[in-house]
Design a protein around this motif. Structure first.
Motif, PDB file in Angstrom:
ATOM      1  N   VAL A 138       4.484  11.743  11.815  1.00  0.00           N
ATOM      2  CA  VAL A 138       4.846  10.563  10.894  1.00  0.00           C
ATOM      3  C   VAL A 138       3.894   9.810  10.492  1.00  0.00           C
ATOM      4  O   VAL A 138       4.030   8.683  10.204  1.00  0.00           O
ATOM      5  CB  VAL A 138       5.947   9.663  12.060  1.00  0.00           C
ATOM      6  CG1 VAL A 138       7.083  10.540  12.176  1.00  0.00           C
ATOM      7  CG2 VAL A 138       5.208   9.354  13.165  1.00  0.00           C
ATOM      8  N   VAL A 139       2.934  10.303   9.952  1.00  0.00           N
ATOM      9  CA  VAL A 139       1.616   9.688   9.231  1.00  0.00           C
ATOM     10  C   VAL A 139       2.336   9.328   8.118  1.00  0.00           C
ATOM     11  O   VAL A 139       2.664   9.933   7.268  1.00  0.00           O
ATOM     12  CB  VAL A 139       0.311  10.591   9.253  1.00  0.00           C
ATOM     13  CG1 VAL A 139      -0.623   9.915   8.392  1.00  0.00           C
ATOM     14  CG2 VAL A 139      -0.102  10.716  10.585  1.00  0.00           C
ATOM     15  N   ASP A 140       1.980   8.076   7.592  1.00  0.00           N
ATOM     16  CA  ASP A 140       2.492   7.544   6.373  1.00  0.00           C
ATOM     17  C   ASP A 140       1.318   7.311   5.437  1.00  0.00           C
ATOM     18  O   ASP A 140       0.600   6.229   5.564  1.00  0.00           O
ATOM     19  CB  ASP A 140       3.222   6.217   6.515  1.00  0.00           C
ATOM     20  CG  ASP A 140       3.730   5.742   5.171  1.00  0.00           C
ATOM     21  OD1 ASP A 140       3.504   6.312   4.171  1.00  0.00           O
ATOM     22  OD2 ASP A 140       4.320   4.733   5.208  1.00  0.00           O
ATOM     23  N   PRO A 141       0.913   8.182   4.672  1.00  0.00           N
ATOM     24  CA  PRO A 141      -0.266   7.954   3.517  1.00  0.00           C
ATOM     25  C   PRO A 141      -0.078   6.734   2.814  1.00  0.00           C
ATOM     26  O   PRO A 141      -1.247   6.635   2.024  1.00  0.00           O
ATOM     27  CB  PRO A 141      -0.694   9.343   3.105  1.00  0.00           C
ATOM     28  CG  PRO A 141       1.004   9.945   3.038  1.00  0.00           C
ATOM     29  CD  PRO A 141       1.588   9.473   4.108  1.00  0.00           C
ATOM     30  N   GLU A 142       1.104   6.400   2.367  1.00  0.00           N
ATOM     31  CA  GLU A 142       1.256   5.352   1.442  1.00  0.00           C
ATOM     32  C   GLU A 142       1.202   4.099   2.149  1.00  0.00           C
ATOM     33  O   GLU A 142       1.735   3.070   1.214  1.00  0.00           O
ATOM     34  CB  GLU A 142       2.634   5.708   0.633  1.00  0.00           C
ATOM     35  CG  GLU A 142       2.326   6.959  -0.018  1.00  0.00           C
ATOM     36  CD  GLU A 142       3.547   7.429  -0.814  1.00  0.00           C
ATOM     37  OE1 GLU A 142       4.607   6.808  -0.837  1.00  0.00           O
ATOM     38  OE2 GLU A 142       3.632   8.490  -1.631  1.00  0.00           O
ATOM     39  N   ASP A 143       1.100   3.700   3.290  1.00  0.00           N
ATOM     40  CA  ASP A 143       0.995   2.655   3.750  1.00  0.00           C
ATOM     41  C   ASP A 143       0.017   1.602   3.264  1.00  0.00           C
ATOM     42  O   ASP A 143      -1.239   2.104   3.467  1.00  0.00           O
ATOM     43  CB  ASP A 143       0.884   2.484   5.375  1.00  0.00           C
ATOM     44  CG  ASP A 143       0.957   1.267   6.165  1.00  0.00           C
ATOM     45  OD1 ASP A 143       1.049   0.205   5.715  1.00  0.00           O
ATOM     46  OD2 ASP A 143       0.996   1.366   7.465  1.00  0.00           O
ATOM     47  N   ILE A 144       0.208   0.474   2.783  1.00  0.00           N
ATOM     48  CA  ILE A 144      -0.755  -0.249   2.037  1.00  0.00           C
ATOM     49  C   ILE A 144      -1.664  -0.843   3.093  1.00  0.00           C
ATOM     50  O   ILE A 144      -2.877  -1.276   2.661  1.00  0.00           O
ATOM     51  CB  ILE A 144      -0.177  -1.645   1.288  1.00  0.00           C
ATOM     52  CG1 ILE A 144      -0.990  -2.211   0.374  1.00  0.00           C
ATOM     53  CG2 ILE A 144       0.702  -2.431   2.272  1.00  0.00           C
ATOM     54  CD1 ILE A 144      -1.614  -1.537  -0.778  1.00  0.00           C
ATOM     55  N   ASP A 145      -1.721  -0.789   4.244  1.00  0.00           N
ATOM     56  CA  ASP A 145      -2.428  -1.130   5.213  1.00  0.00           C
ATOM     57  C   ASP A 145      -3.585  -0.333   5.415  1.00  0.00           C
ATOM     58  O   ASP A 145      -4.810  -0.725   5.746  1.00  0.00           O
ATOM     59  CB  ASP A 145      -2.034  -1.328   6.603  1.00  0.00           C
ATOM     60  CG  ASP A 145      -1.106  -2.704   6.741  1.00  0.00           C
ATOM     61  OD1 ASP A 145      -1.474  -3.671   5.943  1.00  0.00           O
ATOM     62  OD2 ASP A 145      -0.030  -2.892   7.524  1.00  0.00           O
ATOM     63  N   ILE A 146      -3.479   0.852   4.870  1.00  0.00           N
ATOM     64  CA  ILE A 146      -4.505   1.765   4.773  1.00  0.00           C
ATOM     65  C   ILE A 146      -5.647   1.192   3.776  1.00  0.00           C
ATOM     66  O   ILE A 146      -6.815   1.170   3.981  1.00  0.00           O
ATOM     67  CB  ILE A 146      -4.395   3.199   4.559  1.00  0.00           C
ATOM     68  CG1 ILE A 146      -3.359   4.089   5.277  1.00  0.00           C
ATOM     69  CG2 ILE A 146      -5.393   4.171   3.897  1.00  0.00           C
ATOM     70  CD1 ILE A 146      -2.686   5.029   4.942  1.00  0.00           C
ATOM     71  N   TYR A 147      -5.132   0.824   2.540  1.00  0.00           N
ATOM     72  CA  TYR A 147      -6.058   0.100   1.398  1.00  0.00           C
ATOM     73  C   TYR A 147      -6.591  -1.112   2.061  1.00  0.00           C
ATOM     74  O   TYR A 147      -7.865  -1.430   1.994  1.00  0.00           O
ATOM     75  CB  TYR A 147      -5.218  -0.042   0.319  1.00  0.00           C
ATOM     76  CG  TYR A 147      -5.905  -0.574  -0.788  1.00  0.00           C
ATOM     77  CD1 TYR A 147      -6.507   0.178  -1.698  1.00  0.00           C
ATOM     78  CD2 TYR A 147      -5.856  -1.957  -1.277  1.00  0.00           C
ATOM     79  CE1 TYR A 147      -7.175  -0.284  -2.638  1.00  0.00           C
ATOM     80  CE2 TYR A 147      -6.622  -2.551  -2.376  1.00  0.00           C
ATOM     81  CZ  TYR A 147      -7.155  -1.710  -3.114  1.00  0.00           C
ATOM     82  OH  TYR A 147      -8.034  -2.189  -4.168  1.00  0.00           O
ATOM     83  N   ARG A 148      -5.854  -1.887   2.947  1.00  0.00           N
ATOM     84  CA  ARG A 148      -6.405  -3.227   3.455  1.00  0.00           C
ATOM     85  C   ARG A 148      -7.509  -3.107   4.453  1.00  0.00           C
ATOM     86  O   ARG A 148      -8.316  -3.846   4.582  1.00  0.00           O
ATOM     87  CB  ARG A 148      -5.074  -4.193   3.870  1.00  0.00           C
ATOM     88  CG  ARG A 148      -4.398  -4.518   2.629  1.00  0.00           C
ATOM     89  CD  ARG A 148      -2.918  -4.997   3.389  1.00  0.00           C
ATOM     90  NE  ARG A 148      -2.001  -5.772   2.011  1.00  0.00           N
ATOM     91  CZ  ARG A 148      -0.852  -5.801   2.206  1.00  0.00           C
ATOM     92  NH1 ARG A 148      -0.191  -5.596   3.346  1.00  0.00           N
ATOM     93  NH2 ARG A 148      -0.455  -6.086   1.120  1.00  0.00           N
TER      94      ARG A 148
END
Length: 778
Positions: free
Chosen positions: A644-654
């Motif tokens: 269930v890895v979400d590569p579009e989570d904006i927290d990755i960018y942050r």
């Protein structure tokens, strides 16, 4: 050619004779119509790629006897001249719930879930119901059948849209003039699955996407174990699952990420799913193509957003706007990349919306041939029913559409939809087209009349000089009824249209109630707007970014060789801090550290005055996850955060902006034994799979205290309820794992259990525990 046709006709007649009717007839004289119907002079699409101009279609007893340019028409034939008209195979929807109602939602609520199954003699989980058969719940719906036929459909594959394993579908011809003995083409047509639980059961597990995936994996493992005769009791669910293996396996995914997840489960179990997509597959086209799966595409493109209110507009994200612009290109992009797909009405508010959505997809570049294939031959092939439906080849059901022209053209009228040789009139093909401009004399007054719209559903505009008058028009069975108001006075006209539309005469009811006559003389025939103007409106699709939302890159990030020069390097090792030092990165790893290093082909970055450190590693994180907890059991060691890895989570960018480059994505603390961790490298714009470290140490989440004993909410039905109980859960599961390993090593047959396999890894030091504690004593 004549001899060949004679032989075929004799064979056909013999087959009809031997297919004897064995039902008694008590409401009249028993007889059967064996006459032929010949449709001549039509443009016939036998298949989307096989087209005959001025051809003949010959049908008898609900099936195609012969089709082509030269067809010998038997004497006992009814001839229908279709000069200037076209014939197409009728459409097929393989993902429908037609005639099959959804089960009622189970009663009950509150914070005390149901953990055990409610059924006996079936699988241990209520949401696994492969034994269900849609035919047992099927009831033909005349009203909905008409809506579907009006949209061009002749056949639908319906199933019970409820549960994770849903059972078999039923293939139905939309023939309202027959009964189920004729319109049921296949009573077990495909085996259906999803990631969504049944509404009919309150059984808690699974509570998450990763739980649903783990359940599907274990279900297939258990079915194999059962098939080998290793289970002494009867399980009707697993028996049905094994019995249905030979059917097409269809799973509802719903978006691009779940398409890949579903395909991964299928690959692990030797199954090539046909997958219901979500319309966003264009965003990950390379990965989607790599599945080799056939897709079922919804056409529910987003409607235009109303951003006239600036405050409401704030709630429309850039991601939403991008998808609104890009989604109609999804079919074209899939077709260009060789992905096979069919269309479905699933997700559309009404079948009547189909034509507009198809036209939009075609405007975005989808070829009309591919569009027709996605509605006819592809769904037939997917179901393994090409010998019966999907084309107008000899021996197929006589399911076809008669149109005024190109079926995907906005101006084309669908006249008739024949299903199993039964005629269904959508619009009267013999009714004259009255659209155009007219001089109207109503009594002693003159008006201007303009009739537009569709031939069967015209719109009227009546003017007196330059004043537009309120008007209403209907046109059916050659009768035109027109009413309009002038100075609050109502004029009502009724006329029979025959011969031509140059002049329409009839009776007029004047505002004072007296009768008179009217005459409408055509001054200009109706013409469509020039097609050249449509080209100017061809939409411009904005470029897809990675990820396809705010702050996305124009292309996927690629590893580069880089040389950072003259940096202050924090080694975090015995060497300490190194001044004016170079760091060479090759193939994604640090290659050299020193001074005056040779860059070679590496990109040089002047890091003078800057500090270079190792990236921050977050050991306990819940970001980049589509689900955090699987709370359905007190132990869920079988679930994987990697699912269930979400590569579009904006927290990755942050987090990247804050210096975090790697993390352990942990399961939540809903249960004493949680799920397996995912060790991630944060790469903005990458796929979920490419964010997961390969060959990294294995971890799992355990938890103690308040959450796992559920003291923060009123739930009393799950063990444990105390800290003592938490300890006993660990003791019990590890003891079971020991016993499992002993049996596994014994050489005797054993049931593969993903949960036990994970716990054995812990016992053998192959998996580490990340434990969440609440108080010091824990």
């Amino acid at each position: 050619m004549k001899i060949k046709f004679l032989v075929l006709t004799m064979f056909w007649c013999c087959a009809s004779l031997f297919a004897q009717d064995y039902f008694p007839e008590n409401d009249g004289v028993k007889s059967k119509n064996n006459n032929y119907t010949a449709f001549t002079n039509a443009k016939i699409f036998i298949t989307p790629t096989q087209v005959v101009e001025q051809g003949t279609l010959l049908i008898q007893n609900g099936k195609v006897v012969q089709v082509g340019k030269t067809v010998t028409i038997p004497k006992n034939s009814v001839r229908i001249d279709l000069d200037g008209k076209s014939i197409y195979p009728s459409f097929i929807d393989i993902y429908s719930d037609f005639g099959v109602s959804k089960p009622k939602r189970a009663e009950g609520s509150g914070r005390s879930p149901q953990y055990d199954a409610t059924r006996e003699g079936f699988y241990w989980n209520d949401h696994i119901m492969p034994e269900n058969n849609a035919i047992s719940k099927f009831k033909y719906d005349d009203k909905k059948a008409k809506e579907l036929r009006d949209a061009g459909f002749g056949v639908v594959n319906s199933h019970i849209q409820d549960g994770i394993a849903r059972g078999t579908g039923v293939l139905i011809a939309l023939n309202s003039k027959a009964d189920d003995s004729k319109r049921v083409i296949d009573d077990k047509s495909g085996h259906y699955f999803s990631f969504s639980k049944s509404v009919a059961s309150r059984q808690s597990y699974p509570t998450s996407l990763m739980g649903a995936m783990a359940l599907l994996r274990q279900m297939y493992t258990d079915a194999d174990w059962y098939a080998k005769g290793n289970v002494p009791s009867k399980d009707r669910s697993l028996e049905a699952l094994n019995a249905n293996k030979g059917m097409v396996q269809i799973i509802a995914a719903g978006d691009k990420g779940n398409v890949l997840r579903a395909d991964g489960i299928g690959d692990k179990n030797g199954i090539q799913y046909t997958i219901l997509g979500g319309g966003d597959e264009y965003e990950a086209i390379s990965d989607i193509k790599g599945t080799n799966a056939k897709l079922i595409l919804p056409l529910n493109f987003p409607d235009v957003y109303d951003v006239s209110n600036p405050y409401q507009a704030l709630y429309v994200s850039l991601e939403d706007m991008r998808h609104w612009n890009q989604a109609p290109a999804n079919p074209k992009i899939l077709a260009e990349n060789g992905v096979t797909f069919s269309f479905t009405l699933n997700g559309l508010k009404s079948p009547a919306k189909l034509k507009d959505k198809l036209q939009k997809a075609i405007t975005y570049g989808l070829s009309k041939t591919k569009a027709l294939e996605a509605l006819t031959t592809i769904p037939a092939q997917t179901l393994g029913q090409s010998n019966k439906i999907g084309s107008l080849q000899q021996g197929r059901y006589a399911n076809f559409l008669i149109t005024s022209g190109d079926i995907f053209d906005k101006t084309t009228t669908l006249y008739e939809n024949w299903v199993q040789g039964s005629k269904n009139v959508i619009n009267d093909k013999d009714q004259l087209d009255i659209r155009g401009d007219y001089d109207l004399m109503a009594g002693n007054e003159s008006f201007k009349l303009s009739i537009t719209g569709e031939p069967s559903k015209p719109k009227a505009e009546v003017k007196k000089d330059t004043n537009k008058l309120k008007s209403k028009i209907t046109y059916k069975d050659d009768w035109m009824n027109l009413s309009f108001s002038q100075d609050d006075k109502l004029y009502r006209l009724t006329g029979l249209v025959k011969g031509n539309t140059q002049a329409i005469n009839g009776r007029l009811m004047l505002p004072d109630g007296s009768e008179s006559s009217f005459r409408a003389t055509q001054t200009k025939a109706y013409t469509e707007k020039e097609k050249g103007k449509k080209e100017a409106d061809k939409p411009e699709m904005v470029a897809v970014t990675y990820p396809n939302l705010g702050y996305g890159y124009s292309s996927k990030p690629k590893s580069e060789d880089m040389l950072f020069k003259n940096a202050t390097v924090w080694t975090s090792e015995d060497a300490g801090i190194l001044e004016n030092t170079d760091v060479l990165v090759k193939d994604g790893k640090i290659s050299k550290i020193g001074q005056n290093l040779n860059a070679g082909r590496a990109k040089v970055v002047d890091a003078s005055g800057k500090h270079l450190t190792a990236g921050v590693i977050d050991e306990h994180s819940h970001l980049a996850a589509l689900a955090v907890n699987e709370a359905g059991h007190n132990s869920t060691a079988e679930v994987k955060m990697e699912d269930v890895v979400d590569p579009e989570d904006i927290d990755i960018y942050r987090n990247l902006a804050g210096g975090v480059t790697s993390l352990q994505l942990l399961h939540g603390s809903a249960n004493p034994i949680g799920g397996r961790s995912a060790i991630l490298k944060l790469k903005w714009g990458e796929s979920a799979q490419n964010m997961i470290y390969s060959n990294s140490p294995k971890f799992i989440k355990f938890a103690l205290g308040e959450n796992v004993k559920q003291s923060n909410w009123q739930s009393f039905s799950r063990f444990p309820q105390t800290r003592m109980g938490v300890e006993q859960v660990f003791m019990n599961y590890f003891q079971r794992a020991k016993e499992y390993e002993v049996k596994k090593k014994s050489g005797k047959p054993y049931r593969h259990d993903e949960e036990m396999e994970t716990l054995v890894e812990i016992l053998n030091g192959e998996r580490f525990i990340s434990c969440h504690s609440y108080v010091q004593s824990e």
